[in-house]
Design a protein around this motif. Structure first.
Motif, PDB file in Angstrom:
ATOM      1  N   HIS A  19       0.843  -1.191   0.000  1.00 57.15           N
ATOM      2  CA  HIS A  19       0.000   0.000   0.000  1.00 57.15           C
ATOM      3  C   HIS A  19       0.880   1.243   0.000  1.00 57.15           C
ATOM      4  CE1 HIS A  19       0.616  -1.223   4.262  1.00 57.15           C
ATOM      5  NE2 HIS A  19       0.979   0.041   4.369  1.00 57.15           N
ATOM      6  N   ASP A  20       0.276   2.347  -0.335  1.00 56.57           N
ATOM      7  CA  ASP A  20       0.986   3.622  -0.301  1.00 56.57           C
ATOM      8  C   ASP A  20       0.996   4.154   1.123  1.00 56.57           C
ATOM      9  OD1 ASP A  20       1.448   3.622  -3.050  1.00 56.57           O
ATOM     10  OD2 ASP A  20      -0.476   4.600  -3.463  1.00 56.57           O
ATOM     11  N   GLY A  21       2.023   4.895   1.460  1.00 56.14           N
ATOM     12  CA  GLY A  21       2.085   5.536   2.758  1.00 56.14           C
ATOM     13  C   GLY A  21       2.354   4.567   3.896  1.00 56.14           C
ATOM     14  N   ILE A  22       2.113   5.060   5.100  1.00 56.83           N
ATOM     15  CA  ILE A  22       2.358   4.303   6.329  1.00 56.83           C
ATOM     16  C   ILE A  22       1.037   4.118   7.048  1.00 56.83           C
ATOM     17  CG2 ILE A  22       3.497   4.362   8.589  1.00 56.83           C
ATOM     18  CD1 ILE A  22       5.654   6.158   7.210  1.00 56.83           C
ATOM     19  N   ILE A  23       0.744   2.882   7.430  1.00 57.90           N
ATOM     20  CA  ILE A  23      -0.474   2.594   8.180  1.00 57.90           C
ATOM     21  C   ILE A  23      -0.095   2.210   9.605  1.00 57.90           C
ATOM     22  CG2 ILE A  23      -2.458   1.059   8.440  1.00 57.90           C
ATOM     23  CD1 ILE A  23      -2.590   0.872   5.398  1.00 57.90           C
ATOM     24  N   ILE A  24      -0.584   2.999  10.551  1.00 61.62           N
ATOM     25  CA  ILE A  24      -0.471   2.667  11.965  1.00 61.62           C
ATOM     26  C   ILE A  24      -1.772   1.963  12.318  1.00 61.62           C
ATOM     27  CG2 ILE A  24      -0.263   3.574  14.301  1.00 61.62           C
ATOM     28  CD1 ILE A  24       1.224   5.985  13.091  1.00 61.62           C
ATOM     29  N   GLY A  25      -1.689   0.766  12.907  1.00 60.22           N
ATOM     30  CA  GLY A  25      -2.894  -0.018  13.090  1.00 60.22           C
ATOM     31  C   GLY A  25      -3.107  -0.590  14.472  1.00 60.22           C
ATOM     32  N   TRP A  26      -4.349  -0.943  14.701  1.00 59.55           N
ATOM     33  CA  TRP A  26      -4.781  -1.579  15.945  1.00 59.55           C
ATOM     34  C   TRP A  26      -6.079  -2.315  15.657  1.00 59.55           C
ATOM     35  CZ3 TRP A  26      -9.413  -1.132  18.495  1.00 59.55           C
ATOM     36  CH2 TRP A  26      -9.494  -1.715  19.747  1.00 59.55           C
ATOM     37  N   GLY A  27      -6.297  -3.399  16.370  1.00 57.92           N
ATOM     38  CA  GLY A  27      -7.565  -4.111  16.262  1.00 57.92           C
ATOM     39  C   GLY A  27      -8.002  -4.626  17.618  1.00 57.92           C
ATOM     40  N   GLY A  28      -9.308  -4.596  17.850  1.00 59.14           N
ATOM     41  CA  GLY A  28      -9.819  -5.099  19.120  1.00 59.14           C
ATOM     42  C   GLY A  28     -11.271  -4.753  19.334  1.00 59.14           C
ATOM     43  N   LEU A  57      -4.339   5.952   9.900  1.00 58.38           N
ATOM     44  CA  LEU A  57      -4.625   5.082  11.033  1.00 58.38           C
ATOM     45  C   LEU A  57      -5.676   4.064  10.627  1.00 58.38           C
ATOM     46  CD1 LEU A  57      -4.300   4.445  14.065  1.00 58.38           C
ATOM     47  CD2 LEU A  57      -6.170   6.034  14.477  1.00 58.38           C
ATOM     48  N   MET A  58      -5.433   2.800  10.933  1.00 61.08           N
ATOM     49  CA  MET A  58      -6.398   1.741  10.646  1.00 61.08           C
ATOM     50  C   MET A  58      -6.876   1.144  11.960  1.00 61.08           C
ATOM     51  SD  MET A  58      -5.914  -1.625   8.289  1.00 61.08           S
ATOM     52  CE  MET A  58      -7.303  -2.627   7.816  1.00 61.08           C
ATOM     53  N   LYS A  76      -8.158   7.944   8.061  1.00 60.82           N
ATOM     54  CA  LYS A  76      -8.337   6.746   8.885  1.00 60.82           C
ATOM     55  C   LYS A  76      -9.126   5.702   8.105  1.00 60.82           C
ATOM     56  CE  LYS A  76     -12.240   8.645  11.557  1.00 60.82           C
ATOM     57  NZ  LYS A  76     -12.771   8.860  12.915  1.00 60.82           N
ATOM     58  N   ILE A  77      -8.896   4.453   8.469  1.00 58.60           N
ATOM     59  CA  ILE A  77      -9.487   3.312   7.770  1.00 58.60           C
ATOM     60  C   ILE A  77     -10.193   2.450   8.804  1.00 58.60           C
ATOM     61  CG2 ILE A  77      -8.994   1.256   6.375  1.00 58.60           C
ATOM     62  CD1 ILE A  77      -6.218   2.708   5.753  1.00 58.60           C
ATOM     63  N   TYR A  78     -11.411   2.060   8.497  1.00 56.64           N
ATOM     64  CA  TYR A  78     -12.130   1.153   9.396  1.00 56.64           C
ATOM     65  C   TYR A  78     -12.225  -0.227   8.767  1.00 56.64           C
ATOM     66  CZ  TYR A  78     -15.729  -1.197  12.024  1.00 56.64           C
ATOM     67  OH  TYR A  78     -16.413  -2.125  12.767  1.00 56.64           O
ATOM     68  N   GLN A  79     -11.875  -1.247   9.529  1.00 57.74           N
ATOM     69  CA  GLN A  79     -11.971  -2.636   9.103  1.00 57.74           C
ATOM     70  C   GLN A  79     -12.907  -3.363  10.070  1.00 57.74           C
ATOM     71  OE1 GLN A  79     -10.688  -4.866   6.599  1.00 57.74           O
ATOM     72  NE2 GLN A  79     -12.208  -6.080   7.687  1.00 57.74           N
ATOM     73  N   PRO A  80     -14.091  -3.784   9.617  1.00 57.13           N
ATOM     74  CA  PRO A  80     -14.997  -4.529  10.501  1.00 57.13           C
ATOM     75  C   PRO A  80     -14.376  -5.860  10.930  1.00 57.13           C
ATOM     76  CG  PRO A  80     -16.134  -3.823   8.493  1.00 57.13           C
ATOM     77  CD  PRO A  80     -14.675  -3.552   8.297  1.00 57.13           C
ATOM     78  N   TYR A  81     -15.005  -6.461  11.920  1.00 59.96           N
ATOM     79  CA  TYR A  81     -14.558  -7.770  12.390  1.00 59.96           C
ATOM     80  C   TYR A  81     -14.492  -8.755  11.225  1.00 59.96           C
ATOM     81  CZ  TYR A  81     -15.358  -6.354  17.252  1.00 59.96           C
ATOM     82  OH  TYR A  81     -15.311  -5.729  18.460  1.00 59.96           O
TER      83      TYR A  81
END
Length: 194
Positions: A19-28, A57-58, A76-81
């Motif tokens: 992907h382009d750029g830098i993604i800082i991520g977290w899930g929970g 931010l993801m 920011k990016i949202y990823q569902p469960y």
């Protein structure tokens, strides 16, 4: 204590996403809401994204955590469960992994988030409140102040591509496979029974 040993086979063949750029991520889940609101990471992320136009931010999992993050929608990016079998592919999108923690409950969190990052060779930052003391050498523990979070996030961005620490972390995490630690789990339960 029986550590939260991962099944490394779910992570072993997962390829990092391109992907382009830098993604800082977290899930929970929503149980981490206080982790975000009280750790100082929210303000640090906002300031980081404002200063670095290539950073996004993801957030994966509970939408309410995503919604409290005061960033424009294009930052920011949202990823569902997703089903557990697909989880490693979500985490593989992260260039930097987060594990903010806050409060008494979070002091007793398992080490699974940093271990997942380590299994995918993702540098990680986590709150320095005791939960990850045993693996501090493999990541970056952060005092819960927004200014310190911001400094540590910048350091992580600046050191992307440095693989020496990531390789050591990966080797450690691979040895935490649940199948390789069955004897330790059984012995812990035997100690409780005795």
């Amino acid at each position: 204590l029986v550590p939260n040993y991962p099944n490394v086979s779910y992570y072993k063949d997962t390829e990092k996403s391109k992907h382009d750029g830098i993604i800082i991520g977290w899930g929970g889940s929503l149980s981490h809401f206080q982790s975000f609101t009280d750790s100082g990471v929210l303000n640090a992320l906002k300031r980081t994204c404002k200063k670095n136009l290539d950073v996004k931010l993801m957030i994966a999992g509970d939408k309410r955590v995503y919604d409290i993050i005061d960033l424009p929608e294009d930052r920011k990016i949202y990823q569902p469960y997703v089903p557990f079998e697909e989880w490693s592919k979500v985490v593989a999108n992260f260039d930097i992994g987060l594990a903010p923690l806050s409060g008494e409950y979070d002091k007793r969190r398992s080490w699974i988030k940093p271990l997942e990052y380590m299994l995918l060779k993702i540098p990680w930052l986590a709150s320095d409140i005791g939960a990850y003391d045993d693996i501090r050498e493999y990541g970056s523990l952060v005092k819960n102040r927004y200014d310190i979070w911001e400094i540590k996030i910048k350091e992580a961005i600046d050191s992307l591509g440095n693989t020496e620490k990531l390789d050591m972390a990966y080797d450690f995490a691979m040895n935490q496979d649940i199948d390789a630690n069955v004897d330790k789990i059984i012995q812990t339960f035997q100690n409780i029974i005795d």
